[in-house]
Structures are given as C-alpha cells and as structure tokens.
Design an enzyme around this catalytic site. Structure first.
Site, PDB file in Angstrom:
ATOM      1  N   TYR A  38      -1.524  -0.039  10.498  1.00  0.00           N
ATOM      2  CA  TYR A  38      -1.995  -0.564   9.057  1.00  0.00           C
ATOM      3  C   TYR A  38      -0.705  -0.310   8.040  1.00  0.00           C
ATOM      4  O   TYR A  38      -0.148  -1.122   7.313  1.00  0.00           O
ATOM      5  CB  TYR A  38      -3.137   0.211   8.333  1.00  0.00           C
ATOM      6  N   SER A  63       0.685  -1.379   0.003  1.00  0.00           N
ATOM      7  CA  SER A  63      -0.035  -0.006   0.079  1.00  0.00           C
ATOM      8  C   SER A  63       0.776   1.309  -0.082  1.00  0.00           C
ATOM      9  O   SER A  63       2.059   1.058   0.536  1.00  0.00           O
ATOM     10  CB  SER A  63      -0.895   0.071   1.094  1.00  0.00           C
TER      11      SER A  63
END
Length: 265
Positions: free
Chosen positions: A154, A141
């Site tokens: 995250y 990501s």
C-alpha cells in the site's frame, strides 16, 4: 482552480471522502461527475445530494484501463468539457507482512491505487490541456513516506502516486494544467471494509483528535486545489510524523512500529 462553474470528476464518489468531495464541490457551484465501482453507493450519494441536477454518476472500475478510457470519452462527449479530476479512490492491503501477502492482493492494491490514478490522468490529460484552466488532484497517503509494517505494498502504491504527481507537475509547468498531491494521515472512513479487510478500530481510536473526518479532509483537499498547492499534508498525525521523519527517520519508524504493535488497526 476555483470550483465554481467547473466540471470536475471525483473517483471513489460513492462513500467516505469521495462522497464529501462531491457534496462540497456541488455546494461551491461545480458540476460533479462521481465515479465508483458500486452503483448502490453512488445512488446513496445522489440521494444525500438531494438529486442535484449538477451531479452525474458513473459506475467505473478504475483498475480497468479499458473502462477508464471509455468513461473519459463518454463523459467528454456528453458534457463537452472536463476541467478537473480528483483521484481519491483507493484501498489498503491486509495488515500482514509482504512475505505472507499473496500476489492477487498485491495486484489489486497496485491496480487501484497506482494504475487507476495513472489511467485517469492519461485518459483525461488530452482534454484538460484544451481547457483555459484545469487541475489534477491526486490523493496519496502518510503511508507513502512513512514505512508502516504490514502495509508495504500500500505504501509503495501511494509513494508512486506522490512521485508521479510531482513529476507530472514538472512536465506541465508551462501549460494551463496544475497538479496537486494531497498526503493525508488517518481519516475516519470505511476503507478497511471497502478493501475487504477485517476492521476492528475502537470507538476511542475513531474519535481521536488526530483523525480527520471525511468532511474536514474534503475541505482541505479542495482548498489545496483552489490554492494550486503542489503538495499538501493534511491531518495532525500526518504533519507530526512528517516533521519527525524528516528529523529522524529511524525514530519515526520505531514510533509507528510501536503503534502498530498495539494491534488497534
């Protein structure tokens, strides 16, 4: 590795990018083994795929080491060969600072995003090494290289996926197994809903030209696999922020802080 005729496992195959990956691989002539924690979601994927005989679905909790290794042995026994895995499944955390995030949430994010990916690689790597050609694709990501307030855990999980992928690629340099890590920016999926997080993204944000559709993301991910690219940044936002972050990390961090402060996340 070209998809045609290959047996490929896709995690998160019940919706979003995972579903589009499954559909695209089927259209390219691959046999697809779609994994998801939701049986209902997998049934929807099967229906959309027209009940293709080349699509096989499995309900697996990838955060469970036992379930992942059991699944790997089962699919290998049933289909004799696996040529590739695409570790796409992932969740985000609630948009709150680390100090306010409880350990259960932290464990869930790390167990799915990092350990789920690790378990899949460990479970399938012995089988992949026996194939004439094989490929592992891991989805990281933009949050794995650009600090995002309220998404520190995250981001850490996705940064770990990136480094794990690149380290494994080095280890497998003299083997038949290639590794790709794909780093996307924003994608218009239901990841907030699937992560059990309140989601209030406006229609305008969802339609932004900076945001990838799941269909386009799937095309770019498969393209990275077929061209054997080690690292691929996808999405206008990701490519722009990657360039800015390399030039001036503090400026990039201030930019993302301002975006997050607007509250449209």
């Amino acid at each position: 590795m070209k998809a045609q005729g290959k047996n490929i496992v896709v995690t998160g195959g019940g919706n979003g990018v995972g579903r589009e990956l499954a559909l695209l691989l089927l259209s390219k002539g691959a046999n697809v083994f779609a994994v998801d924690i939701s049986e209902e979601a997998l049934e929807e994927t099967t229906e959309i795929a027209g009940n293709s005989r080349r699509l096989f679905t499995y309900v697996v909790d990838i955060s469970s080491k036992e379930e992942v290794f059991s699944f790997a042995e089962k699919v290998q026994a049933e289909h004799k060969k696996i040529d590739g895995i695409i570790n796409n499944a992932g969740i985000i955390q609630p948009f709150i600072p680390l100090n306010e995030l409880n350990m259960d949430r932290i464990d869930r994010v790390m167990n799915i995003n990092f350990y789920g990916t690790l378990y899949m690689m460990k479970a399938f790597l012995p089988h992949l090494l026996k194939r004439p050609e094989a490929h592992i694709v891991n989805v990281s990501s933009m949050g794995g290289f650009l600090p995002v307030p309220g998404q520190s855990v995250y981001g850490a999980s996705k940064a770990a996926v990136k480094l794990l992928s690149e380290g494994l690629s080095s280890e497998l340099a003299d083997t038949n197994v290639d590794v790709s890590v794909v780093i996307p920016g924003g994608i218009a999926t239901a990841i907030k809903k699937n992560s059990n997080i309140a989601h209030n993204v406006s229609d305008e944000s969802s339609r932004s030209q900076m945001i990838l559709t799941p269909e386009k993301a799937a095309v770019l991910i498969i393209n990275a696999m077929e061209k054997k690219r080690l690292r691929t940044y996808i999405g206008k936002d990701c490519n722009i922020m990657n360039a800015i972050y390399k030039l001036n990390p503090f400026f990039a961090m201030r930019m993302i802080n301002k975006v997050m402060a607007v509250g449209e996340h």
